[in-house]
Every structure is written in C-alpha cells, then in structure tokens.
Design an enzyme around this catalytic site. Structure first.
Site, short mmCIF file in Angstrom:
data_model
loop_
_atom_site.label_atom_id
_atom_site.label_comp_id
_atom_site.label_asym_id
_atom_site.label_seq_id
_atom_site.Cartn_x
_atom_site.Cartn_y
_atom_site.Cartn_z
N SER A 24 0.82 -1.20 0.00
CA SER A 24 0.00 0.00 0.00
C SER A 24 0.86 1.26 0.00
O SER A 24 2.07 1.22 0.22
CB SER A 24 -0.93 0.01 1.21
N ASP A 27 3.87 2.47 2.65
CA ASP A 27 4.33 1.34 3.47
C ASP A 27 5.86 1.28 3.56
O ASP A 27 6.40 0.49 4.33
CB ASP A 27 3.81 0.01 2.89
N SER A 30 9.99 2.32 -1.26
CA SER A 30 11.16 3.03 -1.79
C SER A 30 12.25 3.19 -0.73
O SER A 30 13.45 3.09 -1.02
CB SER A 30 10.74 4.41 -2.32
N PRO A 104 4.50 1.08 -7.72
CA PRO A 104 3.66 2.07 -7.05
C PRO A 104 2.56 1.42 -6.24
O PRO A 104 2.04 0.37 -6.59
CB PRO A 104 3.09 2.90 -8.21
N HIS A 106 -0.40 3.16 -5.23
CA HIS A 106 -1.73 3.68 -5.47
C HIS A 106 -2.52 2.76 -6.41
O HIS A 106 -1.97 2.22 -7.37
CB HIS A 106 -1.66 5.08 -6.09
N LYS A 465 -27.69 10.89 -44.11
CA LYS A 465 -27.17 9.62 -44.65
C LYS A 465 -28.25 8.82 -45.36
O LYS A 465 -28.07 8.37 -46.50
CB LYS A 465 -26.58 8.77 -43.51
N SER A 533 -22.58 4.65 -37.03
CA SER A 533 -21.30 3.95 -36.82
C SER A 533 -20.23 4.93 -36.31
O SER A 533 -19.29 5.25 -37.04
CB SER A 533 -20.83 3.24 -38.09
#
Length: 623
Positions: A24, A27, A30, A104, A106, A465, A533
């Site tokens: 998380s 935590d 890094s 990461p 997040h 169209k 379309s």
C-alpha cells in the site's frame, strides 16, 4: 589487469534474482530499496552527494537521509512523496546480483505494478505494522499470485513505530498467511523490519531477538528461484528466420522450455508440419544440446514454410493451438475494453488481430469476488474469452510465462492497452468447416453484370445519410443495378432489436451489420449501409471484412449545430433533456473518418447533389 578479469568472471557466474517490492501507499517500499542500496555500498560518491542534497530539499526525515529519494526519480513523485512509475535498480552483494522493481502503491497505478511483476522471481510485500493488511495489500498479492510469482516475503515494516512488538508482528503474519493460502501462494517468509532504521534489513536486529529467522537480504541471497523446467517439452518461439546465404536456413529464438538436441523430432505450429532437428547453434557455435533460456538457431531436415511468430516444439507434448482462448486480462488504458472491438494481440513474436468476444466476469482484486461486467475500465481485471483471426500456439501461463502471456495493442495508436495470461483454448467450433460452393461471388456478380461492393455511409444523426443513400439506391436501380439498403433504424426492428445504444451494444450492432453486408456482397449485390457507426475501430472492423476495392466509406459530414437544428425525429431535443442517454454528439462521441473514400459536406448541397457525387465516384453518373 588480472584482478579486473577475475572480477568480471566472478560477476558472470553470480546468480541473478529479480524481485519486486509492492504494497500500500506509504508502506515504505522506496525507503526499503534505497536503504538496501545504501547498505550494500552500491552508490557512487556523486550519488551519495546528490542524495544528501535531495534529502534536504525533498526529504521527509528531517536532518537524516531520505533513502526513498534514490527510487522516486520523477519530479511528481518527489513533490507528492509517492511512487508513480516502476523504478528498476541493480545492486549486488558477494553472493548474488539483484534487479529490484519498486512498484507504485496507489490503486490507479496497478497496471504499473503488474508490469514490474511480470518478470519477477520473488515479491516483497510490505505492510505497515501500524495498519496491518489494507486493500492494496490484497490487490497486489492477488496480482502476484495471478502472475505466478512463487516466492513471497511479507515484510512487516515500521516495527520501530510499534515498539518492535512481537504480538503485532505475529497477528499481521497470521492474517497474511491466511490470505496467501486463499490465493494459492505456498511459499511465504514473514520478516519484521524497519526500512528506515535498518532493523532486519541486511543483518539481524538486536532489537527483535524474539525473531529467529533471516534478515531480508539474507533470505534473498539464499533464495533459489524456480528453475527453468528442463523436463518440459521443448518449445522455441521463432523470432527470426536466419538466411545469411542460399546454403543456410535456420530458425532463431530463445528456448522457452525444455532442451533440444540434433536428431530430435519437432512439429511446427500452427501449421502442424513435422520435421527433425539437424543442427543446433548457440550464437555462432554449433552445440550438441541447448536448454531453456538460451538463444539458439535450429536447422531442420525438411524445407518447411516457417515464419517469425511460429513455434517449433517437441512432438511428444506440443503447445495447444487455438483461435478461441480464455485468459485473464488486465486493462491498462483510459478507454474501456469493449467486447467486439478489435485489437492486435501479441504473443511472443506472433501478432494477430483479436477481439474479446465475452467478458465472463470481472475480478474484484480487493476481495477476489467475481462480478458481472460488460466492459473493463482502467486497472480492472477480467476473465475473458478472446476470438483471434488466426490460430496461435500457446501454453497456459501457469506452465510457461513466455508462451502463456500476451499484450493487447490499440490498432489506431499502437499503444499497449492490455496484458493477459492465457488459461485454455476454446474448441467449441473446431468441428465447423467452410462448406465449398461451386458458385462463388465472382460468378454471382458476373450474371448480374456488376461489380459488387458496399457503400458505408457514416455521420451524425440528422446528417442526411439515409436520404442520400435512398437517392443513390433509386438511381442505381433505374440503371439496372441489383442493390439493397441496410438502414440503421430498420435493422433495429429485427436483426438488432435486442441491442441498446450503449457503447458495448453499438460495437455489436456494427459487427452484425458488417457480416450481413459481406454476405450480400458475396451474393453479388451493391449494398448501401446507412449507420451512424460512430467509432473508427468498428468501421475499420467492417472494412476488413471486404476486399480492398469492395469497401467505400462515405463520410456525410455536417456540423453538430446543423444536425441538431434539423432534428427531424426530435432525438436531439430528447437527448438534451436527458430523456435519451448515450446519444452520439451529445453524451457519446463521434469519431470522424480520417481517410474516407468520399467526404460529403452535407450542409453545402442538396441530397440530390450529394448523391450525384457518390454516383460519380462509382463511375455511373450520367449513364
């Protein structure tokens, strides 16, 4: 000089371990890696100097070194104090070399985490000792299990903030072991540590004498990653057909499984052609045997048509071949994955067009619950059935990462939008074959005296169209042409009456109409298709159903304000009032064609004048 050579040789034989850190937000991932790099003395003097300066500028540890700054390289990461991208770092000790990926935390960066985990041998899952298991802990652990990482370390971090309490650690370890058992993770080492203070990081801590296991680095140094299964059947995904001269033709790639020797019988997939290995090369050197993980070139006894992306495999247990497969797909793009929309699927060196035919369920990776889904949004994981334009050879991901994983690529932007792990082949249509017919589309067109094709009219509601297509139809009919109009409103009274106007159903709407139009072109008709379309991908899907000279895209272009002012059917007024949702131009986008065969400016001419432009393009105006 001799000492340098000895050092280089020592580095060559050191085993390599790839691992990730995940968990998380905040935590301490890094910080943990940064402290490992610092303590293992893998930082140059200028890096140490920069770290000291950066710690004063960006750091969160007061006067102390902020180890996390060694990993958080993006300016946005340093300013926010979070990890966004996957940061890879290399370091080594006397016993082993390491490549570590800091993933990461997040939730919105789950795709980044999966990227880091895809090649890892082990995962270090960090948990804040004050908070215990959190939603992102469960999310990352599920992805770790899904991607087949067999060795997991539960690193209960910030033990210094709970007084190095044994009961706190044991409670968290017990909770995680229960989660791991549920996810099928069998090898878990639980370690209490403090990434900031260095406790149990590189060596055992005197502050937690109650813990009798290894430090994190001691465990990683001793870890034996899952060995390549040399007993598995040989598989070689062909990356390159090697023809340096007319006398040599070899097939080059990295062995994905097993071992290969000269004389081995092999089968080439997906063609099924059988041959025998004559010679085996590792680089420029001919060898008696090669094993999984080695780059090799094979020569075969027979002249067989083999291309990049094919698989050369042992005959006794070859990979499965299928054009319908089931897989877990992690979606990695802001634009949702929609069933029926076509992408490029890249499996090894093989690239085929593919679409998701069915989302069996979406997996709530926080709770592992299965939920009904009609689309996959960014960072969502789904169990899907995919339909491929051509068969591929594969091995379920649980048995082989190389031949069991793939990516999905957007056909317009060439961006990677999804990643998947293959589960099994679907052979529900394996007994269905094309029935040969004596009268083909050429004969049917000849008897009608015309060149069959489809005119695909696209544009906003109210652009004109249907009116233009109707005039073209009448003029062609008067000239003796065999025609048919497929109109968007009319088709929804029958063939497509079960479809709504959601993005998912619009994709299916166009798929069905394209298939019907193809049948009509095979019957020798000139088919006029008048559909909004709105999406380029679906119009491209329709185009690919026909030969290059059979498809004519007609863009009936009109400013939204003009179309809305016309509002013959009152649909724009209802959409503005909120009575209609997913209405093109109001709350659903229209993607104009980039290279239509004909671009009609509907506000600069009458329907009759615009129809004449269509007939001129066909070469029949004035007849």
């Amino acid at each position: 000089m001799q000492s340098v050579i000895a050092y280089l040789k020592q580095q060559e034989i050191k085993p390599l371990l790839r691992f990730i850190t995940c968990g998380s937000v905040d935590d301490g991932k890094s910080t943990l890696i940064g402290h490992l790099l610092y303590d293992s003395q893998c930082l140059a003097e200028d890096q140490l100097a920069d770290l000291t300066v950066d710690s004063q500028r960006y750091g969160t540890q007061g006067e102390h070194i902020d180890y996390a700054l060694l990993l958080d390289g993006l300016a946005a990461e340093r300013e926010q104090g979070i990890t966004i991208d996957v940061a890879y770092r290399y370091f080594d000790t006397e016993k082993r070399k390491f490549i570590v990926a800091d993933c990461p935390g997040h939730a919105q960066y789950t795709r980044n985490m999966a990227t880091g985990a895809s090649s890892a041998d082990a995962a270090v899952v960090l948990v804040d000792a004050r908070k215990g298991l959190l939603t992102q802990t469960r999310r990352h652990s599920y992805i770790v299990a899904l991607l087949g990482i067999r060795h997991v370390v539960l690193a209960v971090n910030k033990m210094d903030l709970v007084g190095y309490d044994q009961q706190t650690f044991e409670a968290i370890a017990s909770d995680y072991l229960a989660l791991a058992a549920k996810l099928g993770i069998n090898q878990v080492q639980c370690i209490p540590l403090s990434a900031l203070e260095g406790d149990n990081l590189c060596k055992r801590s005197a502050r937690m004498l109650w813990y009798v296991g290894p430090s994190l680095l001691e465990y990683l140094e001793a870890l034996e990653p899952a060995d390549v299964d040399l007993a598995a059947a040989m598989c070689l995904p062909v990356q390159w057909v090697n023809r340096p001269d007319s006398q040599f033709r070899g097939f080059t790639g990295t062995l994905a499984a097993g071992r290969v020797r000269s004389g081995d019988g092999v089968v080439v997939l997906p063609s099924g052609c059988v041959s025998r290995v004559v010679r085996v090369f590792n680089g420029d050197t001919e060898v008696h045997e090669a094993v999984a993980g080695q780059a090799v070139t094979l020569t075969l006894a027979d002249e067989i048509d083999i291309s990049r992306g094919d698989v050369i495999a042992a005959t006794d247990d070859p990979p499965e071949v299928a054009d319908q497969v089931t897989a877990y797909v992690l979606w990695m793009d802001d634009t949702a994955l929609l069933p029926g929309r076509r992408y490029w699927l890249k499996l090894g060196a093989r690239m085929v067009a593919a679409s998701v035919s069915d989302i069996k369920h979406r997996v709530d990776v926080n709770t592992q619950e299965q939920r009904v889904a009609q689309r996959l949004q960014l960072n969502e994981l789904g169990y899907c059935q995919l339909s491929l334009d051509a068969p591929v050879a594969f091995v379920p991901y649980a048995r082989n990462r190389v031949l069991g994983s793939f990516i999905l690529i957007d056909r317009q932007s060439n961006a990677t939008v999804g990643a998947g792990t293959l589960d099994s082949g679907v052979h529900c249509a394996s007994n269905v074959h094309w029935q040969p017919l004596d009268i083909d589309h050429v004969a049917r067109a000849r008897i009608k005296g015309q060149t069959p094709k489809v005119l695909w009219f696209t544009g906003l509601s109210g652009a004109g169209k249907s009116a233009i297509a109707n005039i073209v139809d009448k003029r062609l009919h008067a000239l003796g042409y065999h025609t048919f109009i497929l109109d968007g409103d009319n088709v929804r009274h029958g063939l497509n009456r079960d479809l709504s106007f959601t993005v998912e159903d619009r994709v299916e709407n166009i798929r069905r109409v394209a298939e019907v139009a193809r049948l009509m072109v095979d019957a020798g008709l000139v088919v006029l298709v008048s559909f909004i379309s709105p999406f380029r991908d679906e119009r491209q899907l329709a185009r690919e159903r026909f030969a290059a000279d059979e498809f004519v895209e007609v863009f009936v272009d009109v400013p939204l304000a003009v179309a809305e002012a016309r509002d013959v059917k009152g649909l724009y007024a209802k959409a503005r009032a909120g009575l209609i949702t997913d209405f093109t131009g109001i709350d659903s986008p229209y993607e104009p064609p980039q290279h239509p065969e004909l671009h009609l400016r509907a506000d600069q001419g009458t329907p009759e004048q615009l129809a004449s432009q269509v007939l001129s393009l066909l070469g029949v105006e004035g007849k």
